[in-house]
Enzyme design. Structure first.
Site, short mmCIF file in Angstrom:
data_model
loop_
_atom_site.label_atom_id
_atom_site.label_comp_id
_atom_site.label_asym_id
_atom_site.label_seq_id
_atom_site.Cartn_x
_atom_site.Cartn_y
_atom_site.Cartn_z
N ASN A 117 -10.41 0.00 0.23
CA ASN A 117 -8.53 -0.07 0.29
C ASN A 117 -8.13 -0.51 -1.03
OD1 ASN A 117 -6.04 -0.64 0.70
ND2 ASN A 117 -6.64 -1.30 2.81
N CYS A 126 1.15 -1.66 -0.12
CA CYS A 126 -0.55 -0.03 -0.22
C CYS A 126 0.71 1.22 0.21
CB CYS A 126 -0.14 0.07 1.34
SG CYS A 126 -1.67 -1.22 1.51
N HIS A 175 -3.27 6.91 2.48
CA HIS A 175 -4.16 5.76 2.03
C HIS A 175 -4.24 5.55 2.93
CE1 HIS A 175 -3.81 1.43 1.23
NE2 HIS A 175 -4.02 1.08 2.05
O1 UT7 Z 1 -3.56 -1.53 3.68
C1 UT7 Z 1 -3.03 -1.04 4.90
C2 UT7 Z 1 -2.99 -2.87 5.52
N1 UT7 Z 1 -3.71 -2.95 5.96
C3 UT7 Z 1 -4.84 -2.06 6.58
O2 UT7 Z 1 -4.19 -1.33 7.47
C4 UT7 Z 1 -6.23 -3.27 7.39
C5 UT7 Z 1 -6.05 -2.54 8.93
N2 UT7 Z 1 -6.59 -3.60 9.67
C6 UT7 Z 1 -8.24 -2.63 9.67
O3 UT7 Z 1 -8.59 -2.35 9.07
C7 UT7 Z 1 -9.36 -4.13 10.38
O4 UT7 Z 1 -8.25 -4.36 11.70
C8 UT7 Z 1 -9.94 -4.70 9.50
C9 UT7 Z 1 -11.14 -4.35 9.48
C10 UT7 Z 1 -9.59 -5.67 8.93
C11 UT7 Z 1 -10.83 -5.84 11.22
O5 UT7 Z 1 -11.26 -4.74 11.99
P1 UT7 Z 1 -11.43 -4.95 13.42
O6 UT7 Z 1 -12.10 -3.69 14.18
O7 UT7 Z 1 -9.69 -5.06 14.04
O8 UT7 Z 1 -11.65 -6.42 14.39
P2 UT7 Z 1 -10.87 -7.99 14.40
O9 UT7 Z 1 -9.15 -8.57 13.43
O10 UT7 Z 1 -10.53 -7.43 16.17
O11 UT7 Z 1 -12.06 -8.64 15.12
C12 UT7 Z 1 -13.71 -8.24 15.45
C13 UT7 Z 1 -14.27 -9.34 15.67
C14 UT7 Z 1 -13.54 -10.74 15.77
O12 UT7 Z 1 -14.93 -11.64 16.24
P3 UT7 Z 1 -14.14 -12.28 17.48
O13 UT7 Z 1 -13.14 -12.78 17.91
O14 UT7 Z 1 -14.11 -11.16 18.80
O15 UT7 Z 1 -16.53 -13.09 18.01
C15 UT7 Z 1 -14.02 -10.93 13.83
O16 UT7 Z 1 -14.27 -11.95 13.71
O17 UT7 Z 1 -14.45 -9.18 14.61
C16 UT7 Z 1 -14.72 -10.41 13.72
N3 UT7 Z 1 -14.86 -10.18 12.31
C17 UT7 Z 1 -15.60 -10.14 11.66
N4 UT7 Z 1 -17.34 -10.26 11.78
C18 UT7 Z 1 -18.38 -9.02 10.76
C19 UT7 Z 1 -13.24 -9.97 11.70
N5 UT7 Z 1 -13.40 -9.79 10.11
C20 UT7 Z 1 -15.74 -9.50 10.12
C21 UT7 Z 1 -16.32 -9.22 9.18
N6 UT7 Z 1 -17.42 -9.38 9.28
N7 UT7 Z 1 -16.07 -8.91 7.97
#
Ligand code: UT7
Length: 328
Positions: free
Chosen positions: A285, A115, A255
């Site tokens: 993204n 990115c 970004h």
């Molecule tokens: O482009 C450059 C590199 N990439 C980035 O900069 C991306 C950076 N990261 C993010 O944007 C975020 O971390 C995400 C959008 C990918 C994930 O959001 P988060 O708030 O960090 O969620 P998490 O990974 O901590 O997961 C929280 C919960 C989990 O469930 P439990 O374990 O708490 O029950 C996940 O399984 O949310 C769940 N989850 C979802 N639920 C519904 C993860 N993805 C989804 C989804 N829909 N799509």
């Protein structure tokens, strides 16, 4: 005599017509429009059709950038295509775009910095232009990431989208141009965002395909924390180097990774959100393409005008990060 600097003299962007909405994703994986909107700010992303590929969009963006710069393709000395989703392993997407453009006097190449690729690209060509080694460069960020995401992995597939943005850079005067720019990486964090299949380490086999190793994997919340800190720190460093503070900046273009990351970076930099550009709701993204697409939208909408002081900052897999301060 004013110092010769490298500046942006034309921009363009392009993306596939196909759209994947949050409602479409609800039918594919266990997710909801509500979760995606509140956790990422994304409502839809563009998605290439099966027969569309990265260089097509990179070429269209580059043609538009060339037209707006008033230059011909033959005047370009180097084409840097930042991409993590190339058309194929060999030759480079940059060389394929070169052929499409008819940029017969250029060197075409790919740059692999996820990115942060666009900021890596402009940082590379900036010194080549400033020192007179070359006159004109095309820096392109082009991605079809939807062909690299696993639509069974809800942690990645809801974020990424497709598109391309391009900039023609050349010598500028009168205090304009790239005032400061810096790129960084730390390969010790490689496990935060990776795709291992298809390379020389794992190769390509029935096993790698069955294990879905050719798709991106991401530790989203770990990436999140490092991204915010890295982008804010390098932005402050580059502003200081250019002799400015965040109060002087007219527009910040980060970004477009996640709306919450954008807001956290703005808060750390102490910049109000009305000075921070976001198109993530419509584009998702798009990795290396996100900054040049956003910049071109801002130029077309008059949010970047002659004299605007713009801060760009990015973060991506590698891990990589960078920032640039530009006077238009
Ligand atoms: O482009 C450059 C590199 N990439 C980035 O900069 C991306 C950076 N990261 C993010 O944007 C975020 O971390 C995400 C959008 C990918 C994930 O959001 P988060 O708030 O960090 O969620 P998490 O990974 O901590 O997961 C929280 C919960 C989990 O469930 P439990 O374990 O708490 O029950 C996940 O399984 O949310 C769940 N989850 C979802 N639920 C519904 C993860 N993805 C989804 C989804 N829909 N799509």
């Amino acid at each position: 005599m004013t110092e010769r600097r490298a500046g942006i003299i034309g921009m363009g962007h392009s993306f596939p017509e196909g759209v994947l909405t949050n409602a479409d994703l609800e039918k594919i994986v266990e997710t909801s429009d509500e979760w995606i909107t509140t956790r990422t700010g994304i409502k839809q992303r563009h998605k290439a059709a099966k027969d569309e590929y990265t260089s097509q969009f990179g070429t269209r963006a580059a043609q538009q950038a060339l037209e707006r710069s008033g230059l011909s393709a033959e005047e370009i000395d180097i084409i840097v295509c930042a991409t993590t989703s190339p058309d194929q392993i060999l030759p480079s997407t940059g060389a394929l775009i070169q052929a499409e453009l008819g940029a017969t006097n250029a060197a075409g190449m790919d740059l692999f910095a996820a990115c942060s690729g666009f900021i890596y690209g402009i940082t590379m060509v900036e010194s080549m232009i400033r020192t007179g080694q070359i006159n004109y460069a095309l820096v392109i960020g082009a991605e079809i990431l939807t062909k690299y995401v696993d639509y069974t992995d809800r942690g990645t597939c809801v974020i990424f989208g497709d598109g391309a943005g391009a900039a023609v850079l050349g010598p500028v005067e009168g205090g304009k141009g790239i005032l400061s720019t810096k790129i960084r990486s730390d390969g010790r964090y490689e496990e935060q965002l990776y795709a291992r299949g298809g390379g020389t380490r794992l190769g390509t086999s029935h096993e790698t395909i069955d294990n879905r190793e050719h798709f991106f994997r991401m530790k989203g919340n770990e990436v999140f924390k490092v991204a915010v800190r890295s982008m804010a720190d390098i932005s402050n460093e580059m502003l200081e180097k250019a002799g400015y503070t965040t109060a002087d900046v007219d527009l910040v273009i980060p970004h477009q990774a996640n709306q919450r990351i954008t807001e956290a970076v703005a808060s750390r930099l102490d910049v109000p959100m009305d000075k921070v550009y976001s198109n993530i709701a419509d584009m998702g993204n798009t990795s290396s393409a996100s900054i040049p697409i956003a910049m071109d939208e801002c130029i077309q909408a008059g949010r970047i005008r002659e004299g605007s002081l713009v801060l760009l900052t990015a973060f991506g897999g590698g891990i990589t990060w960078g920032a640039s301060v530009i006077r238009f």
